[in-house]
Design a protein around this motif. Structure first.
Motif, mmCIF file in Angstrom:
data_model
loop_
_atom_site.group_PDB
_atom_site.id
_atom_site.type_symbol
_atom_site.label_atom_id
_atom_site.label_comp_id
_atom_site.label_asym_id
_atom_site.label_seq_id
_atom_site.Cartn_x
_atom_site.Cartn_y
_atom_site.Cartn_z
ATOM 1 N N PRO A 149 0.797 -1.234 0.000
ATOM 2 C CA PRO A 149 0.000 0.000 0.000
ATOM 3 C C PRO A 149 0.827 1.281 0.000
ATOM 4 N N ASP A 150 2.035 1.279 0.572
ATOM 5 C CA ASP A 150 2.830 2.505 0.584
ATOM 6 C C ASP A 150 3.229 2.921 -0.829
ATOM 7 N N VAL A 151 3.685 1.960 -1.623
ATOM 8 C CA VAL A 151 4.097 2.259 -2.996
ATOM 9 C C VAL A 151 2.893 2.694 -3.826
ATOM 10 N N VAL A 152 1.781 1.974 -3.703
ATOM 11 C CA VAL A 152 0.578 2.347 -4.452
ATOM 12 C C VAL A 152 0.096 3.730 -4.026
ATOM 13 N N GLY A 153 0.171 4.030 -2.730
ATOM 14 C CA GLY A 153 -0.233 5.342 -2.249
ATOM 15 C C GLY A 153 0.633 6.457 -2.806
ATOM 16 N N LEU A 154 1.937 6.230 -2.883
ATOM 17 C CA LEU A 154 2.826 7.255 -3.436
ATOM 18 C C LEU A 154 2.646 7.405 -4.940
ATOM 19 N N LEU A 190 4.425 11.402 -16.284
ATOM 20 C CA LEU A 190 3.555 10.310 -16.712
ATOM 21 C C LEU A 190 4.371 9.109 -17.193
ATOM 22 N N ALA A 191 5.453 9.347 -17.901
ATOM 23 C CA ALA A 191 6.304 8.254 -18.360
ATOM 24 C C ALA A 191 6.944 7.534 -17.174
ATOM 25 N N TYR A 192 7.289 8.294 -16.138
ATOM 26 C CA TYR A 192 7.842 7.699 -14.918
ATOM 27 C C TYR A 192 6.825 6.753 -14.279
ATOM 28 N N LEU A 193 5.563 7.171 -14.188
ATOM 29 C CA LEU A 193 4.531 6.295 -13.627
ATOM 30 C C LEU A 193 4.313 5.065 -14.508
ATOM 31 N N ALA A 194 4.500 5.197 -15.819
ATOM 32 C CA ALA A 194 4.337 4.059 -16.718
ATOM 33 C C ALA A 194 5.344 2.956 -16.409
ATOM 34 N N GLU A 195 6.458 3.333 -15.800
ATOM 35 C CA GLU A 195 7.485 2.353 -15.434
ATOM 36 C C GLU A 195 7.159 1.618 -14.144
ATOM 37 N N GLN A 196 6.045 1.979 -13.481
ATOM 38 C CA GLN A 196 5.610 1.366 -12.224
ATOM 39 C C GLN A 196 6.717 1.394 -11.170
ATOM 40 N N PRO A 197 7.153 2.587 -10.771
ATOM 41 C CA PRO A 197 8.250 2.712 -9.808
ATOM 42 C C PRO A 197 7.873 2.124 -8.450
ATOM 43 N N THR A 198 8.886 1.676 -7.716
ATOM 44 C CA THR A 198 8.653 1.029 -6.422
ATOM 45 C C THR A 198 9.471 1.612 -5.281
ATOM 46 N N GLU A 199 10.436 2.488 -5.555
ATOM 47 C CA GLU A 199 11.294 3.029 -4.498
ATOM 48 C C GLU A 199 10.571 4.172 -3.792
ATOM 49 N N THR A 200 10.245 3.982 -2.524
ATOM 50 C CA THR A 200 9.428 4.968 -1.810
ATOM 51 C C THR A 200 10.159 6.293 -1.615
ATOM 52 N N GLU A 201 11.447 6.256 -1.314
ATOM 53 C CA GLU A 201 12.183 7.516 -1.109
ATOM 54 C C GLU A 201 12.230 8.320 -2.396
ATOM 55 N N GLU A 202 12.460 7.634 -3.509
ATOM 56 C CA GLU A 202 12.496 8.323 -4.796
ATOM 57 C C GLU A 202 11.113 8.878 -5.141
ATOM 58 N N LEU A 203 10.083 8.096 -4.888
ATOM 59 C CA LEU A 203 8.725 8.553 -5.171
ATOM 60 C C LEU A 203 8.390 9.806 -4.369
ATOM 61 N N LEU A 204 8.767 9.837 -3.098
ATOM 62 C CA LEU A 204 8.471 11.004 -2.280
ATOM 63 C C LEU A 204 9.255 12.221 -2.757
ATOM 64 N N ALA A 205 10.528 12.014 -3.093
ATOM 65 C CA ALA A 205 11.345 13.133 -3.580
ATOM 66 C C ALA A 205 10.802 13.679 -4.895
ATOM 67 N N ARG A 206 10.381 12.794 -5.761
ATOM 68 C CA ARG A 206 9.855 13.244 -7.047
ATOM 69 C C ARG A 206 8.495 13.919 -6.886
ATOM 70 N N ALA A 207 7.759 13.545 -5.857
ATOM 71 C CA ALA A 207 6.492 14.234 -5.596
ATOM 72 C C ALA A 207 6.740 15.698 -5.278
ATOM 73 N N VAL A 208 7.768 15.965 -4.481
ATOM 74 C CA VAL A 208 8.125 17.359 -4.193
ATOM 75 C C VAL A 208 8.572 18.052 -5.479
ATOM 76 N N GLY A 209 9.223 17.312 -6.357
ATOM 77 C CA GLY A 209 9.592 17.868 -7.651
ATOM 78 C C GLY A 209 8.374 18.272 -8.467
ATOM 79 N N LEU A 210 7.299 17.515 -8.353
ATOM 80 C CA LEU A 210 6.060 17.906 -9.016
ATOM 81 C C LEU A 210 5.513 19.202 -8.430
ATOM 82 N N GLY A 211 5.733 19.410 -7.125
ATOM 83 C CA GLY A 211 5.348 20.679 -6.516
ATOM 84 C C GLY A 211 6.093 21.844 -7.132
ATOM 85 N N ARG A 212 7.375 21.635 -7.418
ATOM 86 C CA ARG A 212 8.154 22.705 -8.062
ATOM 87 C C ARG A 212 7.664 22.946 -9.490
#
Length: 556
Positions: A149-154, A190-212
């Motif tokens: 659930p953590d990966v799916v949530g991110l 969107l291409a990043y999500l197409a790769e079905q990422p699983t690293e939670t730290e990377e997902l969280l960092a990239r989420a902040v990047g979406l904020g920028r």
């Protein structure tokens, strides 16, 4: 179906989210599944678009299609499954065109084109039934058993931020503003999500990047609005009807409103705003139309009652439509990304059918005797023009604290918090607001401090850039960080635009944001703990206690 993208998500079942015969927003299973399929198809476009762009061969038509297509999947935007079938087929055609463009560019440079997988190779079924059979593989919680659930949530946090970014970008695009970096950023995400990422730290960092990325989008939208219609000006808006034929405009799209005002000029039809369109009255080029006579009603969740009583047709321009009651179903129209089965959709900003409907209806028989007004228009240009006066008031102790109370309103229990929070702000504080949460308290007389209104309406949720620039100006004047300002943010959350704005605020360094009335259900307890630890997010509590705690933190 399964959907948990907004705060209306069902919280009563074993698995949090809407999974029954209807979502709490009124979305049926076919529409929900088709929206997931459309997102899958758009990811395929993005996989090729990122590579074509890297080779200097971007597809200029793909970028606006992505914005529009993704916007249609936001909460309370489009409920028409027929339209989604057409969009999915169109997305596949766009993807194939972008793929050919990429492959030609690669070969022209002596490179062997990559053989991509996933959404890039997916082929849609030819009809509705076939698409619905494909849908379970692409719903938002796909892969839950494998990745947890953590990966799916991110991943969901990413997707919903992208949805907000696309919505804001679409509003800017229709006013002629387009930014290649934004287009590239959306495609990359969107291409990043197409790769079905699983690293939670990377997902969280990239989420902040979406904020920028969203900060760039909000700046672009601000430039589009003020560049087209002029900087906001403080304006008293009438909230009681006047005699005459009438059209009501809801949603967010200022260009649609401008087109309608021009087409209704000299027709004897008055135009009223509703919901998030209230701030339109502050723009000089819009308020110059004398038949833009006022605002009718409040936030989106009250529309069924308010639209029933309105004696004219209604135009929905963007998100916030809910199921039309029979009392007005034949006189509500949609435009842009909005849709509802059986409701007439107006394309190409041709509002002649809407105007004819208004002329055939009674309108308001007489002026309402008691005139009431709400003042709007305190965007960044208006406030920064008196920045010295504001900072002097702070230095002299006349203004002790600023509260920003904004975001989306909604029908859920707990939103009275924002009214009580705003009204509980002490007399030596200023309350700023944006979004439709303002309707909880914007009829209250907050008074003034040395000629500065204590309630400052900054505009729509689309005007979040104004709040950012005002905060940055204050931080510059006091030579401190944003997290050191005497400023507290209390945000009312509902849908995906709010996700994008929240991530932007976190990227800027804002801390101790009060968020509620409840947190998104796709954020697991572990993810909530990470956000609290990293960004100091707070859930709302007792409004009086939260106000007192904010003042105490500021004093220390």
């Amino acid at each position: 179906m399964f959907c948990y993208q907004c705060e209306q998500a069902d919280r009563t079942g074993e698995m949090l989210g809407c999974a029954g015969p209807l979502g709490n927003c009124g979305k049926d299973p076919a529409t929900a599944d088709l929206q997931d399929v459309l997102i899958h198809a758009v990811k395929g476009i993005a996989q090729y678009a990122t590579r074509a762009r890297a080779l200097g061969a971007p597809d200029e038509e793909a970028a606006p299609f992505i914005l529009y297509a993704v916007f249609t999947t936001l909460t309370n935007v489009n409920f028409n499954p027929t339209r989604f079938v057409a969009l999915i087929q169109q997305a596949a055609a766009v993807r194939d065109r972008v793929r050919a463009r990429y492959e030609d560019a690669a070969r022209a440079r002596g490179q062997q084109p990559e053989q991509l997988t996933g959404p890039a190779r997916w082929e849609p079924a030819a009809d509705l039934d076939g698409l619905l059979r494909q849908a379970p593989s692409y719903r938002v919680d796909a892969g839950l058993g494998a990745v947890g659930p953590d990966v799916v949530g991110l991943r969901s946090l990413h997707l919903y931020a992208i949805k907000g970014i696309c919505a804001y970008s679409y509003h800017a695009h229709v006013l002629g503003q387009q930014n290649d970096d934004v287009s590239a950023g959306v495609e990359e995400a969107l291409a990043y999500l197409a790769e079905q990422p699983t690293e939670t730290e990377e997902l969280l960092a990239r989420a902040v990047g979406l904020g920028r990325l969203n900060l760039t989008v909000m700046e672009m939208l601000d430039a589009a609005n003020t560049g087209t219609f002029g900087p906001q000006q403080p304006t008293a808006v009438r909230t009681t009807p006047v005699a005459g034929k009438a059209i009501l405009v809801s949603g967010h799209d200022l260009r649609d409103l401008a087109a309608l005002l021009e087409q209704t000029k000299d027709t004897g039809v008055n135009v009223y705003t509703h919901g998030e369109m209230l701030p339109a009255h502050a723009y000089p080029l819009l308020k110059a139309y004398p038949h833009l006579v006022g605002n009718y009603g409040g936030a989106w969740q009250d529309q069924q009652r308010e639209f029933t009583k309105f004696p004219g047709p209604i135009l929905m321009t963007s998100n916030c439509i809910i199921e039309p009651y029979p009392a007005y179903r034949r006189r509500i129209f949609t435009t842009g990304p909005v849709g509802w089965p059986g409701v007439r959709h107006l394309a190409d900003r041709d509002f002649s059918a809407l105007i004819k409907a208004a002329q055939a209806m009674p309108g308001f028989r007489a002026d309402e005797p008691e005139e009431r007004f709400i003042t709007v228009g305190f965007g960044r240009d208006a406030l920064l023009s008196v920045a010295d006066k504001v900072t002097d008031a702070v230095r002299q102790g006349a203004i002790r604290h600023f509260f920003l109370v904004g975001g989306c309103d909604g029908p859920t229990v707990g939103r009275e918090y924002y009214r009580d929070f705003a009204l509980g702000a002490p007399d030596d504080s200023v309350v700023m607001t944006l979004g439709c949460a303002k309707y909880r308290f914007n009829g209250h007389d907050f008074g003034e401090i040395d000629g500065i209104p204590r309630l400052l309406d900054l505009g729509q949720c689309n005007d979040a850039f104004s709040a950012v620039k005002i905060a940055q100006a204050l931080a510059g004047a006091f030579e401190c960080g944003l997290d050191e300002l005497p400023l507290t943010l209390a945000l009312s959350w509902t849908e995906q635009k709010a996700v994008a704005v929240l991530l932007s605020l976190l990227a800027l360094g804002f801390r101790n944001i009060h968020l509620g009335p409840s947190l998104p259900v796709y954020l697991t307890p572990g993810l909530v703990a990470a956000l609290v630890d990293t960004f100091g997010l707070r859930t709302i509590g007792d409004p009086a206690i939260d106000v007192a705690a904010a003042l105490e933190r500021s004093a220390s």
